[in-house]
Structure formats: structure tokens, C-alpha cells
Motif scaffolding. Sequence first.
Motif, mmCIF file in Angstrom:
data_model
loop_
_atom_site.group_PDB
_atom_site.id
_atom_site.type_symbol
_atom_site.label_atom_id
_atom_site.label_comp_id
_atom_site.label_asym_id
_atom_site.label_seq_id
_atom_site.Cartn_x
_atom_site.Cartn_y
_atom_site.Cartn_z
ATOM 1 N N UNK A 153 0.831 -1.209 0.000
ATOM 2 C CA UNK A 153 0.000 0.000 0.000
ATOM 3 C C UNK A 153 0.858 1.249 0.000
ATOM 4 N N UNK A 154 1.966 1.233 0.710
ATOM 5 C CA UNK A 154 2.758 2.444 0.898
ATOM 6 C C UNK A 154 3.830 2.638 -0.163
ATOM 7 N N UNK A 155 4.308 1.568 -0.744
ATOM 8 C CA UNK A 155 5.350 1.713 -1.755
ATOM 9 C C UNK A 155 4.732 1.977 -3.118
ATOM 10 N N UNK A 156 5.479 2.689 -3.933
ATOM 11 C CA UNK A 156 5.011 2.900 -5.299
ATOM 12 C C UNK A 156 5.491 1.739 -6.157
ATOM 13 N N UNK A 157 4.880 1.591 -7.320
ATOM 14 C CA UNK A 157 5.338 0.611 -8.307
ATOM 15 C C UNK A 157 5.338 -0.831 -7.830
ATOM 16 N N UNK A 158 4.327 -1.196 -7.033
ATOM 17 C CA UNK A 158 4.223 -2.617 -6.714
ATOM 18 C C UNK A 158 3.224 -3.253 -7.675
ATOM 19 N N UNK A 159 3.446 -4.512 -7.988
ATOM 20 C CA UNK A 159 2.526 -5.199 -8.905
ATOM 21 C C UNK A 159 1.344 -5.805 -8.148
ATOM 22 N N UNK A 160 1.358 -5.695 -6.835
ATOM 23 C CA UNK A 160 0.274 -6.270 -6.034
ATOM 24 C C UNK A 160 -1.036 -5.522 -6.276
ATOM 25 N N UNK A 161 -2.130 -6.232 -6.079
ATOM 26 C CA UNK A 161 -3.454 -5.671 -6.290
ATOM 27 C C UNK A 161 -3.868 -4.836 -5.080
ATOM 28 N N UNK A 162 -3.804 -3.502 -5.232
ATOM 29 C CA UNK A 162 -4.097 -2.631 -4.093
ATOM 30 C C UNK A 162 -5.591 -2.515 -3.800
ATOM 31 N N UNK A 163 -6.418 -3.078 -4.674
ATOM 32 C CA UNK A 163 -7.852 -3.025 -4.396
ATOM 33 C C UNK A 163 -8.253 -4.109 -3.391
ATOM 34 N N UNK A 164 -7.322 -5.029 -3.122
ATOM 35 C CA UNK A 164 -7.615 -6.066 -2.132
ATOM 36 C C UNK A 164 -7.798 -5.414 -0.771
ATOM 37 N N UNK A 165 -8.634 -6.009 0.038
ATOM 38 C CA UNK A 165 -8.923 -5.421 1.358
ATOM 39 C C UNK A 165 -7.701 -5.453 2.252
ATOM 40 N N UNK A 166 -7.503 -4.352 2.965
ATOM 41 C CA UNK A 166 -6.470 -4.336 3.993
ATOM 42 C C UNK A 166 -6.962 -5.229 5.112
ATOM 43 N N UNK A 167 -6.074 -6.011 5.719
ATOM 44 C CA UNK A 167 -6.544 -6.947 6.761
ATOM 45 C C UNK A 167 -7.450 -6.262 7.790
ATOM 46 N N UNK A 168 -8.639 -6.810 7.973
ATOM 47 C CA UNK A 168 -9.697 -6.176 8.763
ATOM 48 C C UNK A 168 -9.285 -5.924 10.206
ATOM 49 N N UNK A 169 -8.455 -6.820 10.763
ATOM 50 C CA UNK A 169 -8.100 -6.658 12.172
ATOM 51 C C UNK A 169 -7.280 -5.403 12.415
ATOM 52 N N UNK A 170 -6.719 -4.814 11.359
ATOM 53 C CA UNK A 170 -5.955 -3.584 11.531
ATOM 54 C C UNK A 170 -6.760 -2.383 11.077
#
Length: 170
Positions: A153-170
Motif C-alpha cells: 500500500x505504501x510503496x510505489x510501483x508494486x505489482x500487487x493488487x491494491x484493491x484487495x482489502x487491507x486486513x480487517x483486524x488492523x
Amino acid sequence: MIKDKKKTQYNRPPEFQSKVVSPYSADLGETLKRILERHRVRTISKPIVKLSTVLASGKDAVPATKRRGVVCEIPSWSCEHRYIGETKRSLSTRLKEHHRDTLPRNIPKIPDKTELTKHPAQSGHAFNWDYAHVLHHVNSYHKRIFLESLHYYLKTNTVNDKSANFPAIY
Ligand SMILES: [Zn+2]
């Protein structure tokens, strides 16, 4: 006078519940540290010298890439993108699996398996396995997921899917 060691230790406030050791990263270091401190996790930053120096404690003879429980980063050979991943297994085991999954003969079979297979399939770029490195060594699954998400989430240029939910417990 005999010092009551036990009592001293007992009275010490439990400021941090746990700690993570991370190589220092200018683009993420301070932000990550602040967020983790809110969750009472102490970060210990070390300059990136050698993976073994960063991760090995003096009494542990297991090489860093063989130690289990990691959050890792794998850069693309041909662009600025990078993949952030976590595994309960070791980096070396995970890299063998990732590498096998991204071989041209395997990509058509599993185009949507992970972001790591999507990037080569969509761009024609290969990942630079030699520069894959451990970001954190963490035994807890929940902490690995949390740290993995923080990085992508914080780094630029990652290939990960940022639309995925951030872990709910946090
Ligand atoms: Zn690329």
C-alpha cells in the motif's frame, strides 16, 4: 543491599509487545515505524549490508534465505515494478515455486494465480530473482500479512493488487 532483579523486571512497563527487524528503507522506514509503533510493535532498522547480517542472530546458524517466515520483495528486470509477498516457508523455497510459476510454459495455465505471474504475462518482463530480498523475518502469520499489505500500500510501483482489502483486524 541485594538488588531485587525479579521485581525490577516485573515493574518495567510493557511498552512493546513485539519487535521486527527490518533493513532500513528511506521510502518506507519512518512511515512503517510510526504505524507499527501504534500497534506496539518496535522496529529495529539496520542498514542493508548483507542479508545474513540483518537477519541472523549470533546463535542462529541457519542462513537467512533458509529461515522460515518472511515478507519479501522481488523486483522486475525491465521496469520499476516490484512484487511484495509473504510466506511461512523460507525465501529460497518460495523463490523456487515463484520461479517455476513464471516460466513461460506455466504462465498460460495460471494467468491469474498471483500478481507475480500477471506481470510477466502482461508486460513480457521477467522478475529479477537474484535481487529478491527479505524485508522482514516474522513468524506470526498475521504480522506477515499486515507487513506485506503495508509495503504494497505504501510503496510505489508494486505489482500487487491494491484493491484487495487491507486486513480487517488492523
Ligand atoms: Zn516489469
